[in-house]
Design an enzyme around this catalytic site. Structure first.
Site, PDB file in Angstrom:
ATOM      1  N   CYS A  48      30.552  24.325  -8.789  1.00  0.00           N
ATOM      2  CA  CYS A  48      29.743  25.535  -8.588  1.00  0.00           C
ATOM      3  C   CYS A  48      28.697  25.369  -7.477  1.00  0.00           C
ATOM      4  O   CYS A  48      28.491  26.286  -6.674  1.00  0.00           O
ATOM      5  CB  CYS A  48      29.104  25.967  -9.896  1.00  0.00           C
ATOM      6  SG  CYS A  48      28.634  24.623 -10.975  1.00  0.00           S
ATOM      7  N   HIS A  80      22.567  28.755  -9.143  1.00  0.00           N
ATOM      8  CA  HIS A  80      22.280  27.456  -8.538  1.00  0.00           C
ATOM      9  C   HIS A  80      21.670  27.685  -7.152  1.00  0.00           C
ATOM     10  O   HIS A  80      22.203  28.463  -6.338  1.00  0.00           O
ATOM     11  CB  HIS A  80      23.559  26.634  -8.373  1.00  0.00           C
ATOM     12  CG  HIS A  80      24.141  26.133  -9.677  1.00  0.00           C
ATOM     13  ND1 HIS A  80      23.532  26.273 -10.903  1.00  0.00           N
ATOM     14  CD2 HIS A  80      25.310  25.465  -9.914  1.00  0.00           C
ATOM     15  CE1 HIS A  80      24.286  25.720 -11.836  1.00  0.00           C
ATOM     16  NE2 HIS A  80      25.376  25.230 -11.267  1.00  0.00           N
TER      17      HIS A  80
HETATM   18  P1  NAP Z   1      31.935  24.717 -22.234  1.00  0.00           P
HETATM   19  O1  NAP Z   1      31.001  25.852 -22.444  1.00  0.00           O
HETATM   20  O2  NAP Z   1      31.605  23.398 -22.816  1.00  0.00           O
HETATM   21  O3  NAP Z   1      33.412  25.180 -22.727  1.00  0.00           O
HETATM   22  C1  NAP Z   1      34.475  24.247 -22.814  1.00  0.00           C
HETATM   23  C2  NAP Z   1      35.728  24.947 -23.333  1.00  0.00           C
HETATM   24  O4  NAP Z   1      36.764  23.960 -23.408  1.00  0.00           O
HETATM   25  C3  NAP Z   1      35.598  25.563 -24.746  1.00  0.00           C
HETATM   26  O5  NAP Z   1      36.258  26.799 -24.777  1.00  0.00           O
HETATM   27  C4  NAP Z   1      36.353  24.555 -25.629  1.00  0.00           C
HETATM   28  O6  NAP Z   1      36.937  25.145 -26.804  1.00  0.00           O
HETATM   29  C5  NAP Z   1      37.452  24.125 -24.666  1.00  0.00           C
HETATM   30  N1  NAP Z   1      38.078  22.885 -25.117  1.00  0.00           N
HETATM   31  C6  NAP Z   1      37.476  21.721 -25.479  1.00  0.00           C
HETATM   32  N2  NAP Z   1      38.417  20.827 -25.884  1.00  0.00           N
HETATM   33  C7  NAP Z   1      39.629  21.450 -25.779  1.00  0.00           C
HETATM   34  C8  NAP Z   1      40.950  21.076 -26.054  1.00  0.00           C
HETATM   35  N3  NAP Z   1      41.252  19.854 -26.544  1.00  0.00           N
HETATM   36  N4  NAP Z   1      41.946  21.974 -25.807  1.00  0.00           N
HETATM   37  C9  NAP Z   1      41.662  23.195 -25.328  1.00  0.00           C
HETATM   38  N5  NAP Z   1      40.414  23.641 -25.049  1.00  0.00           N
HETATM   39  C10 NAP Z   1      39.404  22.761 -25.275  1.00  0.00           C
HETATM   40  O7  NAP Z   1      32.145  24.454 -20.663  1.00  0.00           O
HETATM   41  P2  NAP Z   1      31.980  25.469 -19.409  1.00  0.00           P
HETATM   42  O8  NAP Z   1      30.642  25.345 -18.819  1.00  0.00           O
HETATM   43  O9  NAP Z   1      32.512  26.801 -19.803  1.00  0.00           O
HETATM   44  O10 NAP Z   1      32.951  24.791 -18.344  1.00  0.00           O
HETATM   45  C11 NAP Z   1      34.365  24.916 -18.438  1.00  0.00           C
HETATM   46  C12 NAP Z   1      34.993  24.162 -17.261  1.00  0.00           C
HETATM   47  O11 NAP Z   1      34.561  24.787 -16.045  1.00  0.00           O
HETATM   48  C13 NAP Z   1      34.559  22.690 -17.170  1.00  0.00           C
HETATM   49  O12 NAP Z   1      35.620  21.916 -16.712  1.00  0.00           O
HETATM   50  C14 NAP Z   1      33.391  22.746 -16.164  1.00  0.00           C
HETATM   51  O13 NAP Z   1      33.199  21.528 -15.508  1.00  0.00           O
HETATM   52  C15 NAP Z   1      33.870  23.840 -15.223  1.00  0.00           C
HETATM   53  N6  NAP Z   1      32.815  24.592 -14.501  1.00  0.00           N
HETATM   54  C16 NAP Z   1      31.727  25.071 -15.157  1.00  0.00           C
HETATM   55  C17 NAP Z   1      30.765  25.824 -14.463  1.00  0.00           C
HETATM   56  C18 NAP Z   1      29.526  26.385 -15.125  1.00  0.00           C
HETATM   57  O14 NAP Z   1      28.676  26.943 -14.402  1.00  0.00           O
HETATM   58  N7  NAP Z   1      29.357  26.276 -16.440  1.00  0.00           N
HETATM   59  C19 NAP Z   1      30.969  26.093 -13.112  1.00  0.00           C
HETATM   60  C20 NAP Z   1      32.110  25.594 -12.467  1.00  0.00           C
HETATM   61  C21 NAP Z   1      33.027  24.861 -13.182  1.00  0.00           C
HETATM   62  P3  NAP Z   1      36.292  24.940 -28.279  1.00  0.00           P
HETATM   63  O15 NAP Z   1      35.191  25.969 -28.400  1.00  0.00           O
HETATM   64  O16 NAP Z   1      37.423  25.200 -29.204  1.00  0.00           O
HETATM   65  O17 NAP Z   1      35.772  23.529 -28.356  1.00  0.00           O
END
Ligand code: NAP
Length: 353
Positions: A150, A243
């Protein structure tokens, strides 16, 4: 053009980025949310019973969907937006691509694979040509297409016009990253309120390598990384969304500030995105006020897809310095992925259903 809506799945639907996908895809003219996927902890349950929904009202028809496990065989949609935790995303996304699905991922796992396009469509839409290389090399009909970290995305939007017009040789940058960048529930409030945390795991390395790939040139079926050097410092701050990146930039030929400003002002991004539902007429807006951009005031600009740059001025060490700010879960994640999917659909790289 009227299109049949494509059914899509959201992998990692319960998290911060997954929820942003659901919000942005509501009423989308080309895509329809058909399936939601999460971990085995959540699978089999109704979405609205599991999710801690963050923003406004959850559409009832989405809330009623039963969460599926992350198995390609149980998901019917041919397009999958992935917002899975990076600890699990890599092999699951490969399994989906092997099953013929186009995976648009936000996770870091495949971003730097040489045959995976790392795309911000306004900047490097032509890198989508790597899909052909990927399909041939991996013997699958699906595809993995990544969008960038991001902060790298926000920085790249201000760097692209300068790389295109002058050429960049050096970047020194420091970030102030929002709490929502750490996912949900993210950091304990007692760690972040009234605080700055000068460490985000892997973030500096990701920014340093991803910027060189995004701003690199497609050459004979591979990306030749941009030649500039990058030094990144990353900090987590008590901001909800958005950000901010402060950058000093060394440019070939050391153009003056006026020329740099014009390059930023005149940049409208690749023609490839014109007319796509998620594309903005001005993806980058130059601010003149001495105290902008600010996340609280400017993060919603262009529905979160417009990046704002300001404080463009001369730099005593390199050539120019500036401040750039963008929405991390929209521009830097879900919104960027959706724009990638729109681009693929518009060019026929994902055939219409
Ligand atoms: P998050 O809020 O922690 O969400 C993670 C997701 O992954 C949840 O839906 C979780 O489901 C799922 N998950 C965990 N273990 C799993 C499994 N074994 N099989 C399938 N699904 C699973 O994270 P986030 O911030 O949304 O980020 C998601 C991704 O985008 C990450 O890789 C992060 O690095 C990337 N990202 C994030 C941002 C940001 O600003 N937040 C920006 C760019 C990229 P459960 O609820 O069932 O555990």
């Amino acid at each position: 053009m009227t299109r049949t809506k494509q059914k899509v799945a959201i992998l990692g639907a319960t998290g911060a980025v997954g929820q942003t996908f659901i919000r942005l895809l509501a009423g989308h003219p080309w895509f329809e949310i058909a399936e939601l996927v999460a971990s085995e902890r959540s699978a089999g349950q109704r979405y609205r019973d599991v999710v801690k929904w963050q923003d406004g009202e959850l559409a009832p028809e989405v809330g009623e969907l039963t969460l599926l496990p992350a198995e390609a065989g149980t998901v019917r949609s041919r397009i999958a937006f992935s917002a899975m935790d990076s600890s699990v995303a890599g092999p699951i996304e490969e399994q989906f691509a092997k099953a013929g699905k186009t995976v648009l991922t936000n996770a870091k796992n495949h971003r730097m694979d040489p045959d995976v396009p790392l795309v911000i469509p306004e900047i490097n839409a032509d890198h989508m040509a790597l899909i052909a290389t990927q399909r041939a090399a991996r013997d699958w009909q699906g595809a993995i297409v990544a969008n960038a970290n991001c902060s790298a995305t926000v920085a790249a939007m201000a760097l692209a016009p300068l790389q295109e017009r002058f050429g960049i040789n050096t970047i020194f940058l420091s970030t102030m990253q929002a709490i929502s960048g750490a996912g949900y529930p993210g950091l304990p409030s007692s760690d972040i309120l009234g605080n700055v945390i000068p460490f985000i795991a892997d973030e500096e390395e990701k920014i340093e390598i991803e910027l060189r790939k995004i701003l690199g040139r497609l050459d004979g079926g591979a990306v030749a990384d941009a030649a500039f050097t990058v030094s990144a410092h990353t900090n987590r701050v008590a901001v909800e969304h958005g950000h901010t990146v402060c950058m000093s930039i060394g440019l070939d030929g050391s153009p003056d500030v006026k020329a740099v400003r014009s390059a930023l002002d005149e940049w409208t991004g690749s023609r490839a995105v014109r007319g796509l539902p998620g594309a903005k007429h001005r993806p980058l807006v130059v601010r003149n006020e001495p105290d902008r951009p600010q996340p609280r005031r400017d993060v919603g600009s262009g529905d979160g897809m417009t990046v704002q740059v300001g404080r463009v001025r001369a730099d005593a060490v390199l050539d120019v310095r500036l401040v750039v700010m963008g929405h991390n879960t929209v521009r830097g994640a879900a919104g960027g992925s959706i724009l990638n999917a729109e681009l693929l659909l518009s060019t026929g790289a994902i055939p219409s259903a």
